[in-house]
Design an enzyme around this catalytic site. Sequence first.
Site, mmCIF file in Angstrom:
data_model
loop_
_atom_site.group_PDB
_atom_site.id
_atom_site.type_symbol
_atom_site.label_atom_id
_atom_site.label_comp_id
_atom_site.label_asym_id
_atom_site.label_seq_id
_atom_site.Cartn_x
_atom_site.Cartn_y
_atom_site.Cartn_z
ATOM 1 N N THR A 126 50.928 51.678 44.477
ATOM 2 C CA THR A 126 51.693 50.423 44.594
ATOM 3 C C THR A 126 53.155 50.694 44.962
ATOM 4 O O THR A 126 53.692 51.767 44.657
ATOM 5 C CB THR A 126 51.652 49.665 43.241
ATOM 6 O OG1 THR A 126 52.623 48.622 43.234
ATOM 7 C CG2 THR A 126 51.935 50.570 42.055
ATOM 8 N N ASP A 127 53.800 49.684 45.535
ATOM 9 C CA ASP A 127 55.231 49.831 45.848
ATOM 10 C C ASP A 127 56.079 49.904 44.577
ATOM 11 O O ASP A 127 57.258 50.272 44.638
ATOM 12 C CB ASP A 127 55.729 48.693 46.756
ATOM 13 C CG ASP A 127 55.606 47.293 46.173
ATOM 14 O OD1 ASP A 127 55.137 47.154 45.027
ATOM 15 O OD2 ASP A 127 55.986 46.323 46.875
ATOM 16 N N GLU A 128 55.484 49.542 43.430
ATOM 17 C CA GLU A 128 56.267 49.576 42.180
ATOM 18 C C GLU A 128 56.678 50.992 41.791
ATOM 19 O O GLU A 128 57.548 51.174 40.944
ATOM 20 C CB GLU A 128 55.483 48.922 41.038
ATOM 21 C CG GLU A 128 55.221 47.461 41.286
ATOM 22 C CD GLU A 128 55.195 46.626 40.018
ATOM 23 O OE1 GLU A 128 55.587 47.119 38.951
ATOM 24 O OE2 GLU A 128 54.775 45.461 40.126
ATOM 25 N N TYR A 150 53.370 49.797 33.531
ATOM 26 C CA TYR A 150 52.347 49.732 34.590
ATOM 27 C C TYR A 150 52.745 50.646 35.749
ATOM 28 O O TYR A 150 51.959 51.489 36.197
ATOM 29 C CB TYR A 150 52.173 48.285 35.087
ATOM 30 C CG TYR A 150 51.534 48.187 36.456
ATOM 31 C CD1 TYR A 150 50.191 48.500 36.635
ATOM 32 C CD2 TYR A 150 52.280 47.806 37.581
ATOM 33 C CE1 TYR A 150 49.598 48.441 37.902
ATOM 34 C CE2 TYR A 150 51.700 47.742 38.842
ATOM 35 C CZ TYR A 150 50.361 48.057 39.003
ATOM 36 O OH TYR A 150 49.788 48.010 40.249
ATOM 37 N N LYS A 154 50.861 54.031 37.161
ATOM 38 C CA LYS A 154 50.383 54.175 38.539
ATOM 39 C C LYS A 154 51.028 55.392 39.210
ATOM 40 O O LYS A 154 50.405 56.064 40.024
ATOM 41 C CB LYS A 154 50.698 52.909 39.353
ATOM 42 C CG LYS A 154 49.932 51.671 38.948
ATOM 43 C CD LYS A 154 48.436 51.769 39.178
ATOM 44 C CE LYS A 154 48.049 51.813 40.642
ATOM 45 N NZ LYS A 154 46.575 51.840 40.822
HETATM 46 P P1 NAD Z 1 42.736 43.340 39.222
HETATM 47 O O1 NAD Z 1 43.387 43.392 37.888
HETATM 48 O O2 NAD Z 1 42.441 42.027 39.855
HETATM 49 O O3 NAD Z 1 41.338 44.134 39.160
HETATM 50 C C1 NAD Z 1 41.193 45.355 38.496
HETATM 51 C C2 NAD Z 1 39.714 45.651 38.387
HETATM 52 O O4 NAD Z 1 39.547 46.932 37.770
HETATM 53 C C3 NAD Z 1 38.946 44.646 37.532
HETATM 54 O O5 NAD Z 1 37.744 44.271 38.152
HETATM 55 C C4 NAD Z 1 38.677 45.417 36.234
HETATM 56 O O6 NAD Z 1 37.489 44.991 35.572
HETATM 57 C C5 NAD Z 1 38.558 46.837 36.765
HETATM 58 N N1 NAD Z 1 38.832 47.841 35.731
HETATM 59 C C6 NAD Z 1 39.900 47.876 34.881
HETATM 60 N N2 NAD Z 1 39.802 48.925 34.044
HETATM 61 C C7 NAD Z 1 38.653 49.584 34.406
HETATM 62 C C8 NAD Z 1 38.032 50.766 33.929
HETATM 63 N N3 NAD Z 1 38.538 51.468 32.917
HETATM 64 N N4 NAD Z 1 36.880 51.174 34.526
HETATM 65 C C9 NAD Z 1 36.344 50.452 35.544
HETATM 66 N N5 NAD Z 1 36.893 49.315 36.019
HETATM 67 C C10 NAD Z 1 38.042 48.893 35.466
HETATM 68 O O7 NAD Z 1 43.613 44.252 40.158
HETATM 69 P P2 NAD Z 1 44.032 44.106 41.697
HETATM 70 O O8 NAD Z 1 45.217 43.238 41.796
HETATM 71 O O9 NAD Z 1 42.827 43.826 42.490
HETATM 72 O O10 NAD Z 1 44.528 45.604 41.989
HETATM 73 C C11 NAD Z 1 43.637 46.596 42.438
HETATM 74 C C12 NAD Z 1 44.385 47.889 42.659
HETATM 75 O O11 NAD Z 1 45.418 47.686 43.619
HETATM 76 C C13 NAD Z 1 45.076 48.438 41.416
HETATM 77 O O12 NAD Z 1 44.966 49.844 41.434
HETATM 78 C C14 NAD Z 1 46.519 48.003 41.591
HETATM 79 O O13 NAD Z 1 47.383 48.873 40.913
HETATM 80 C C15 NAD Z 1 46.671 48.102 43.091
HETATM 81 N N6 NAD Z 1 47.687 47.240 43.710
HETATM 82 C C16 NAD Z 1 47.655 45.886 43.491
HETATM 83 C C17 NAD Z 1 48.573 45.079 44.154
HETATM 84 C C18 NAD Z 1 48.569 43.575 43.977
HETATM 85 O O14 NAD Z 1 49.452 42.912 44.477
HETATM 86 N N7 NAD Z 1 47.599 42.981 43.303
HETATM 87 C C19 NAD Z 1 49.517 45.657 45.015
HETATM 88 C C20 NAD Z 1 49.527 47.045 45.182
HETATM 89 C C21 NAD Z 1 48.592 47.814 44.540
HETATM 90 O O1 DAU Z 2 54.288 45.051 44.007
HETATM 91 C C1 DAU Z 2 52.936 45.317 43.810
HETATM 92 C C2 DAU Z 2 52.544 44.815 42.450
HETATM 93 O O2 DAU Z 2 52.538 43.392 42.530
HETATM 94 C C3 DAU Z 2 51.183 45.309 41.983
HETATM 95 O O3 DAU Z 2 51.224 46.703 41.882
HETATM 96 C C4 DAU Z 2 50.822 44.671 40.648
HETATM 97 O O4 DAU Z 2 49.525 45.067 40.236
HETATM 98 C C5 DAU Z 2 50.856 43.172 40.804
HETATM 99 O O5 DAU Z 2 50.615 42.553 39.544
HETATM 100 C C6 DAU Z 2 52.206 42.707 41.355
HETATM 101 O O6 DAU Z 2 53.261 42.894 40.372
HETATM 102 P P1 DAU Z 2 54.434 41.804 40.194
HETATM 103 O O7 DAU Z 2 55.003 41.954 38.851
HETATM 104 O O8 DAU Z 2 55.353 41.823 41.352
HETATM 105 O O9 DAU Z 2 53.531 40.461 40.321
HETATM 106 P P2 DAU Z 2 53.523 39.107 39.446
HETATM 107 O O10 DAU Z 2 52.607 38.174 40.156
HETATM 108 O O11 DAU Z 2 53.290 39.360 38.022
HETATM 109 O O12 DAU Z 2 55.025 38.591 39.611
HETATM 110 C C7 DAU Z 2 55.581 38.360 40.894
HETATM 111 C C8 DAU Z 2 57.001 37.858 40.705
HETATM 112 O O13 DAU Z 2 56.956 36.573 40.077
HETATM 113 C C9 DAU Z 2 57.822 38.736 39.774
HETATM 114 O O14 DAU Z 2 59.161 38.784 40.237
HETATM 115 C C10 DAU Z 2 57.769 38.023 38.433
HETATM 116 C C11 DAU Z 2 57.694 36.556 38.831
HETATM 117 N N1 DAU Z 2 56.921 35.707 37.897
HETATM 118 C C12 DAU Z 2 55.676 36.114 37.541
HETATM 119 C C13 DAU Z 2 54.921 35.364 36.669
HETATM 120 C C14 DAU Z 2 53.536 35.807 36.247
HETATM 121 C C15 DAU Z 2 57.476 34.525 37.415
HETATM 122 O O15 DAU Z 2 58.600 34.148 37.748
HETATM 123 N N2 DAU Z 2 56.730 33.791 36.530
HETATM 124 C C16 DAU Z 2 55.491 34.162 36.133
HETATM 125 O O16 DAU Z 2 54.863 33.431 35.314
#
Ligand code: NAD
Ligand code: DAU
Length: 335
Positions: A126-128, A150, A154
């Site tokens: 992730t970019d985080e 988190y 990662k």
């Molecule tokens: P999500 O939370 O929607 O899904 C995670 C999935 O992993 C779920 O289906 C959960 O049941 C499964 N899981 C969790 N723990 C597990 C374990 N111990 N064994 C097997 N399965 C397990 O997540 P997402 O948003 O789809 O993210 C997927 C991947 O992409 C993650 O690695 C996350 O860090 C990365 N990522 C997400 C974003 C984003 O914006 N959502 C951005 C960059 C990277």
């Molecule tokens: O940048 C990639 C990441 O993006 C992934 O690696 C993570 O898995 C994914 O959860 C996401 O993280 P963020 O913290 O950026 O996403 P989130 O949707 O939780 O929040 C996005 C922005 O919105 C952040 O600045 C916090 C703000 N926010 C979030 C929530 C849930 C609010 O203002 N109110 C809220 O209730």
Amino acid sequence: MGRKILVTGGAGFIGSNFIHYWMKKYPEDRVVNLDKLTYAGNLDNLKDVADNPGYKFVKGDISDPEVVGELFRDRPDVVVHFAAETHVDRSIGNPDDFIRTDIYGTYVLLEAARNSEVGCFIQISTDEVYGSVEEGFSRETDTLLPRNPYAASKTGAERLAYSYFATYGLPVIITRASNNFGPYQYPEKVIPLFVTNALDDIPLPLYGDGLNIRDWLFVDDHCSGIDLLIHRGEKGEVYNVGGGNLLNNRELTGRILDYLGLPETLIRRVKDREGHDRRYALDSSKLKELGWSPAADFESEMNATIDWYRNNRWWWEKIKSGDFKKYYREQYENR
Ligand code: NAD
Ligand code: DAU
């Protein structure tokens, strides 16, 4: 003969979109989805492929060497490792599961992979990992400064994956994507939370001053980036995958309300997230040089995503009326 693709976390948001993407594009391949079905895993996301003979679901934990070992005995050609605990706010409240799954679980997978013939292991990062980037755009060579549990988990996971490349020659490729949006995203994340709250006339809890910036990426564009890397990525390398759509949270919220024709009075300013990263922004030129570019037009995909939640209440109402209620109360009441 098609390939065998092992996807972890395929019942989550990006994983399920990736499985849809892959099975449509490569129908001859076989996809095995290993998912623990935590609160974020949802088989409703995969209803339409469940009976496809090229798809198999295995319920299990990536931290369990027996389950993982069994799947590697089937000799996958490619592993795409999405499984993780993913929500920053939950990691602040309770980092434990993040260490267990994101770091230890990744270690179990890597151990099984190193004794296999796998041709490509995609570590989804992730970019985080760069931390808060006040200005400019992160490049793959920049210092990693994760600032919440988190992001730190990662970072540990992806560096561990890299160490398996450097030490054992495991064909690892690491992706660092920006914030994804699209269908099937669990409604704890800002876009589905705000859209579904707005549709139900519930206030939108905007953290702090609402000026934190995220770089939005349509989920299919993330999938096409992974696809390209499986075919043309260099092993041992890291690739940023950024949408290039930088918006602060006020702008994002304004767009949602505007599209739904609802007033800004629905916004409720609440206490900020602890250690809230101010800005993420990626330079994705390394992936672009391989031939990738985001196909999505941001505005139309955002509108289509909002429409998807508007038209698929069956999907999110079930979630929001279950365990999610308790989480929401704890997270937002008295905030
Ligand atoms: P999500 O939370 O929607 O899904 C995670 C999935 O992993 C779920 O289906 C959960 O049941 C499964 N899981 C969790 N723990 C597990 C374990 N111990 N064994 C097997 N399965 C397990 O997540 P997402 O948003 O789809 O993210 C997927 C991947 O992409 C993650 O690695 C996350 O860090 C990365 N990522 C997400 C974003 C984003 O914006 N959502 C951005 C960059 C990277
Ligand atoms: O940048 C990639 C990441 O993006 C992934 O690696 C993570 O898995 C994914 O959860 C996401 O993280 P963020 O913290 O950026 O996403 P989130 O949707 O939780 O929040 C996005 C922005 O919105 C952040 O600045 C916090 C703000 N926010 C979030 C929530 C849930 C609010 O203002 N109110 C809220 O209730």
